[in-house]
Design an enzyme around this catalytic site. Sequence first.
Site, PDB file in Angstrom:
ATOM      1  N   GLU A 179     -42.202  53.668 -39.090  1.00  0.00           N
ATOM      2  CA  GLU A 179     -41.741  52.228 -39.102  1.00  0.00           C
ATOM      3  C   GLU A 179     -40.924  51.889 -37.917  1.00  0.00           C
ATOM      4  O   GLU A 179     -39.718  51.540 -37.872  1.00  0.00           O
ATOM      5  CB  GLU A 179     -40.976  52.194 -40.539  1.00  0.00           C
ATOM      6  CG  GLU A 179     -41.691  52.146 -41.486  1.00  0.00           C
ATOM      7  CD  GLU A 179     -40.896  51.715 -42.891  1.00  0.00           C
ATOM      8  OE1 GLU A 179     -39.549  51.715 -42.789  1.00  0.00           O
ATOM      9  OE2 GLU A 179     -41.807  51.617 -43.943  1.00  0.00           O
ATOM     10  N   GLU A 228     -47.237  53.413 -47.355  1.00  0.00           N
ATOM     11  CA  GLU A 228     -46.286  53.170 -48.376  1.00  0.00           C
ATOM     12  C   GLU A 228     -46.311  51.927 -49.263  1.00  0.00           C
ATOM     13  O   GLU A 228     -46.400  51.008 -48.724  1.00  0.00           O
ATOM     14  CB  GLU A 228     -45.079  53.224 -47.396  1.00  0.00           C
ATOM     15  CG  GLU A 228     -44.645  54.404 -46.848  1.00  0.00           C
ATOM     16  CD  GLU A 228     -43.081  54.432 -46.263  1.00  0.00           C
ATOM     17  OE1 GLU A 228     -42.398  53.523 -46.749  1.00  0.00           O
ATOM     18  OE2 GLU A 228     -42.929  54.920 -45.139  1.00  0.00           O
TER      19      GLU A 228
END
Lengths: 672, 672, 672
Positions: free
Chosen positions: A144, A299
């Site tokens: 991320e 995710e």
Amino acid sequence: MTIWYGGDYNPEQWPRDVWDSDVQLMQRGGISLATVAVFSWARLEPRPGEYDFGWLDDVLDTLHAGGIRVDLATATASPPPWLAKRHPETLPVTEDGVRLAVGSRQQYCPSSPVYREHARRLVERMVERYADHPALELWHVNNEYGCHVSRCYCDVSAAAFRTWLEARYGSIEELNRAWGTAFWSQRYDAFDEIEPPRAAPTFRNPTQLLDFDRFSSDELTACYDAEVEVIRPASDVPITTNFMGFFKPVDYWKWAPKVDVVSDDTYPDPADPNSAAYAAMVRDLMRSLGDGAPWLLMEQSPSAVNWRTRNAPKAPGMMRAWSYQAVARGADGVLFFQWRQSEAGSEKFHSGMVPHGGTDTRVWREIEALGAELQRLSGDQVGLEGSRVPAQVAIAMDWDSWWAIEQPASPTNVSYLEVLFAWHRALSSLGVTVDFVRAEADLSGYRLVVAPAHFVATDAQVENLAAFARAGGTLVAGFGTAITDEHLHIRLGGYLGAPLREALGIRIEEFAPPAAPDLRATGEGEAPPVPITGEVLGGDALGATWAEFVRLDDAEAVSTFTDGALAGWPAITRRASDGGTGWYVATLPEPDALARLAAAILEDAGIARPDPVGTGGALEVVRRGEYVVIINHGGDEAELTLAGTDLLSGSNAPGLVLPPQGVAIVATDTDG
Amino acid sequence: MTIWYGGDYNPEQWPRDVWDSDVQLMQRGGISLATVAVFSWARLEPRPGEYDFGWLDDVLDTLHAGGIRVDLATATASPPPWLAKRHPETLPVTEDGVRLAVGSRQQYCPSSPVYREHARRLVERMVERYADHPALELWHVNNEYGCHVSRCYCDVSAAAFRTWLEARYGSIEELNRAWGTAFWSQRYDAFDEIEPPRAAPTFRNPTQLLDFDRFSSDELTACYDAEVEVIRPASDVPITTNFMGFFKPVDYWKWAPKVDVVSDDTYPDPADPNSAAYAAMVRDLMRSLGDGAPWLLMEQSPSAVNWRTRNAPKAPGMMRAWSYQAVARGADGVLFFQWRQSEAGSEKFHSGMVPHGGTDTRVWREIEALGAELQRLSGDQVGLEGSRVPAQVAIAMDWDSWWAIEQPASPTNVSYLEVLFAWHRALSSLGVTVDFVRAEADLSGYRLVVAPAHFVATDAQVENLAAFARAGGTLVAGFGTAITDEHLHIRLGGYLGAPLREALGIRIEEFAPPAAPDLRATGEGEAPPVPITGEVLGGDALGATWAEFVRLDDAEAVSTFTDGALAGWPAITRRASDGGTGWYVATLPEPDALARLAAAILEDAGIARPDPVGTGGALEVVRRGEYVVIINHGGDEAELTLAGTDLLSGSNAPGLVLPPQGVAIVATDTDG
Amino acid sequence: MTIWYGGDYNPEQWPRDVWDSDVQLMQRGGISLATVAVFSWARLEPRPGEYDFGWLDDVLDTLHAGGIRVDLATATASPPPWLAKRHPETLPVTEDGVRLAVGSRQQYCPSSPVYREHARRLVERMVERYADHPALELWHVNNEYGCHVSRCYCDVSAAAFRTWLEARYGSIEELNRAWGTAFWSQRYDAFDEIEPPRAAPTFRNPTQLLDFDRFSSDELTACYDAEVEVIRPASDVPITTNFMGFFKPVDYWKWAPKVDVVSDDTYPDPADPNSAAYAAMVRDLMRSLGDGAPWLLMEQSPSAVNWRTRNAPKAPGMMRAWSYQAVARGADGVLFFQWRQSEAGSEKFHSGMVPHGGTDTRVWREIEALGAELQRLSGDQVGLEGSRVPAQVAIAMDWDSWWAIEQPASPTNVSYLEVLFAWHRALSSLGVTVDFVRAEADLSGYRLVVAPAHFVATDAQVENLAAFARAGGTLVAGFGTAITDEHLHIRLGGYLGAPLREALGIRIEEFAPPAAPDLRATGEGEAPPVPITGEVLGGDALGATWAEFVRLDDAEAVSTFTDGALAGWPAITRRASDGGTGWYVATLPEPDALARLAAAILEDAGIARPDPVGTGGALEVVRRGEYVVIINHGGDEAELTLAGTDLLSGSNAPGLVLPPQGVAIVATDTDG
């Protein structure tokens, strides 16, 4: 081939004896892929240059023994506290000059050569040790990127920004021209006078802001590049890093070509009735970033997250329904954060596949059931994974425009994403699948292209969009499009640029955004709606966000404003020529009206809308490969009418009842 | 004599070939005055001590050749980036210690000797070069002093603050007494222990805050003085600097005597229906600052601005109507920011006289039409410019009070400007023209003086107001008046000070501001209204903002509170004596009730309200010199009934129909 | 014995000649105790090491001569400006790194050894000079510790935090385990890598946050200890420091045993109709902190305060009514801030016992009347002071839980105090007196213990609560209880811990807090209510704040959720066993429903509710010693029915009419 199923696995949070039971439970749950080592740097390198890989060897071997494949993170997402202690200048700094501390995660300046060097050293060790590990399926670079620190205003970043600017502009004169520094006495005499857009007395130079956005996005990409440069020569295993949907700080169009497979983290809010529609848009972006190739849902949450103010759990069936949405829109895998819900730390209230309460829980039962189902669906016999999702319609999406249109000192406050979402939702609600495209891309594969709020448009983009219309396509330009060039210089003479003005047959005389009174000039009042009318809208309707005075040069007004100084002025225009058709929409019609407008435009473009596939419920319908995926996001049951067989139930589709959150994957009797 | 017409002209934003067409277009538009070089420092002095005046020579010569006069800025409003690079200590610092960066504008500490010296050097060159230029009509010192940086908390400012305090108080003992440092253990042992009111654990010393406001206002004035000291000996051309209406950070009463002509920048919000009334108040302040002398509307917007969250354009006719409002209230010129709408930079979405879309636009057509009209109105034959605006009523206005009453740790949160506006609007709505005055001024020219929320009152001010009432005037004191002396020491024994208590016949026992419940003690709930009643209000009404327990010593209650513990206590009192009359108003009546009260007070004061000048619409009426200016701010037509001839249409006034935004300038048949 | 009456006395704000009249006025007002020197450091030590005690000698002698006893402050609450000038590192720093300046008060880092040493030196002088002064009744250490600066993030604090952590954990490994640093790569290799929880990229480690709260609370306590260490050996006079009700930053459970008498500053908002009920809760805490011993109301306001946004005065009678509330709930004294309302400084608009307007004021008249009344009530004949307040019901209160449940990254945002208040109010409204207890305390004296939102529970606390239920008590656990242990590690397997799960017969599967939709994931929308039903609630009702999936192992559901995925799941459960009874409440019922539930629980616990004491009004009823105190907080009159005699009026209680704010102290005919 398989549809991957799994999640982030952080065994270092748990005693060793839990690991074996983890693998057994994974097997029970149909887990095929585990993401490992995302936040392990401090454990792997407890002090500078001293490494401890034994436990990770153990993890990988244990997973491998259990038949679980590994998505191995490079562990560089969060440096250990010792890095900040020894090199405080690696800590990021806010625009107010606050140097952020250790104690959370991602505390590094993306431009820091010290951080990058330490990260590179760790990746070298990871590659050296695991490139040939038999469990390795995927490299997961960092994690991320930019999630918390995407902009750094420290002196190191300032120097990097100057270098970036020098490379971009060559000379200070060229920068002064591009930034328009003649105004407000901002002329720079040398690059070393330039700062990042730190806190300043008032509005900072818009082009400086935009260039800092570009620079900052590039710096994060460069961090990724630096790691890939270590991995690529030593490993044939594919490489990814997890994107975060429509993530404003990073231009994924520039980044996506660098990953071997696009992967995405998305956490729609279960408390928000718009979430399914919004998530559909995100899935379509992910597919589009990879040019249509299958991607990975890296995710999602098994149930609630923990970082909203209030965190609703997913309703029963919602996790399954949203997982199939991803698959329908091109995903070849469904993964979660995280395997076992944490006992401690900042994410202990983020749901896990194995909840605090263990396996006698709804969450685990749903996880287990979906795993079994996906295993049945996997494989060449079905052929879902690997297949493509066809689209005739595209929406132009652009990070420069996003950054620029949301700058202060603009005609009004526009949420770029809200505008995009309104268009995507209107089209999707009609059963039409939408791609996202860059405005300079080859558009010949599409029959309809919508460019909403495409604020920043290069000459090439203006010409490409206009050419699409000239070549027989149907182009829809929305308000706020092609207001400026890439330097944020106004396109004079009516905005839009000459080729688009011609293609649309209009020019814009003046903006007239709806505004609320405010004696103290803070302008924070809510904007009133703008009344409009027109058959394409189904009669009278309301617009939001924007309005303007549009002059017709060679177009017809198919909708007009009806109130105040705007009364009678065009709200929606259409120009049909020998080539194609150009529509212009000067406000944001409310959802129902926009859906009607979208239907009219589709018809105008000769794009057939699919027949209804059922009655009742609130059905999302997407074709992938040979299948039509149908998801009931409504609160009521739906009954299918589509001819074919449902893969999931094995039943005939017609007459099949989908409860709320119900899913069918229908092998249609006829070609789609 | 002429009514000036023009605007800011920033040709350095445009290629040289645009300049000639600019002058031609200016001539077409009736432009007579251009403000030049406001943001040109970085262009004029590209590096320290190196000057480039050639292009500015060219600009001035070109304008002169076209017959356009020049308001020449000293160009010191925004230093070039090189100043910050070489002297980072010139950058201003917030109360939280954030040093503001280059990249916007006005990034200098007003107390910086380095900034002031660099500015002085530039002004010397400007004067040397242009003092005798034939186009020169006006010197424009700096620009909007304090607009973004009016308070600086850096160490340089801290030292200057200490020097200012030492000059004010002479000794640390005197400062300790004035600041009341005996409380909270704040006693200073030496001046060098004092800091500006930087971020502190809790409420900062109120007198320290007030003195810092005074100091900061003085420092900006000193920057102006420093430039004037260079210009004055070398040039007979008048000097101005542009004020910004009711601008809290700077005490214009202290500044105004230093300018040769008052000039003002005002940007009312077109989306706000109160804007015309608010602008009227601003015009009256500008006239009052110059002691009634004509002033210049230095900046207004042709249509939308760009710095609000949402920026509405001006409705058709609104720019003309608001321009005439300024003229009616004493302006001898109407200028705009800016001539040509920018192509780049932070103000590119601020409207220009020549819009992005060019001259085939409503905005340009209105600019051109007004220019022609003002040319016809100019000249001794009409005699509008130079003439005076008579007033029998004044409102006392005071920056100390504004600063003090809005400090935290007060009885309640009062917006000083809202209170002033309520009174100004009530009186103006009755056709009465209002001046603003200082409470210590000679008030003998007025029959009615209103002192609302005049929180800080010196002994001299208290006595002057009381003496006005004793001498036959009608004095209205509002709540919050004369609570403290100039050191913010309470006027004990009932507030107001003895002379005012006597003149009004009252004292105040306790404040009882309306407050909303709030368990957590943040007090952010909205204040409930306060019911009051009385014939002077037309019966029952609601008050806002304030309430208190007033004790009658020698006055009658003409209105009372009607609810709670206040029920039956006086809300409005009146004391008539042989001399004059004293009214006291202990809350802020709602607009209609306040207008009724104002009418009663006018009648009590023997001030005749003008007869109605027409029917319908929403008419603003102001007498200037021999003319009555009438502006219809309503949404409906109005029909005039006033006897006379309209200068603009040449028609007889009676029967003349004013559309929305319509204006008439009536030469009345009888003396006004 | 006497009921103390008085207030803060700051004569240094006034000329010497006022002092004598102060004492005369105090005598008139029945004042018996004056708090002196709270903010006198800068006056007592005008420069380092130079002392000026003469004036304070004068103050104490003057008070003594007038028969007024003295609560002598150590004067260390606010250092003089010279301390910051000479030792800038003593100034506190915010989590954003802003070093706070002089100019308000309390500008010291609690961990600063320089501050502590300077404070100690001053206290030595104070003790040396005044320990034997005949007027001395009480030592008042510092003042409102932590009121403005309870957390400091400077480098000095950072070092002290590390020392504190090292003492707590012994080794860095143990800290890593407790903090769960395996997650997010937070592992520390040495204590010197740890920082206070300064501004960071995202959520900071929860246990780090909690430990910083504990550390900061301890540091303030240590400042107190350091002063007491100087006083105790030299003086037998009792020592206190003034607490501030439910003050989140400091754990008063740990502090209270160190004071000789608990004293409290509380300022309920007169504009808030909940204030009396809230204040009742505060009084009960103060009594409980001292284990039931009498305490002192050290500060309340005579009328308005000045630090809310809007500051309502107290209604007539309210000051008296709230004073008696304190006495009823265990106070042996009623004091005010401050004697004479200030003429200058940050608290000049805070009401004083002697207002700005002098003694011809309602405020003074009420002060004087209450003084006379309390004098009549004082003494052994009445025996009110010194007597105890009996309670059979306790609420568990816990600072760790308060700190932890309000951390971000939690299931939802809970106001710990709102939950406590809801329970306290429900029980109090039924005429039941409530103590507060620590969950690990001896609970055998109570029949009912409520543990609402007791988020952090040690093993000992879990066991103690469960044991209470096993031993025949009635235990009520609320949602959010025993979610974690003292390190914020989740109690796995259904939360609550095994002993409580057993005692309650339930476990919790998943949290499902009510949440509002929010596309942009800020989660700031208001939470919708949660419908529940059950006879114990009186039928259908609404819950707030929380909901969850509760599994019944050995309990019955006496209320259920009725909507959405929760429909049919238990909302309130009950488990009766041979020993005691365990209730669990999974949401926060609205006030009326919660009162009905509380009544049902009281009945279940065999606790008789007192008979009604009157009709009409809104009566607060508390037994203290031999008396029942009755206060009418309603807007209407009440008529008493309780048999007995009212001490205040001397009348028979039955038939006595209490007006709004009226009070009766009834010596009951029968034993209570």
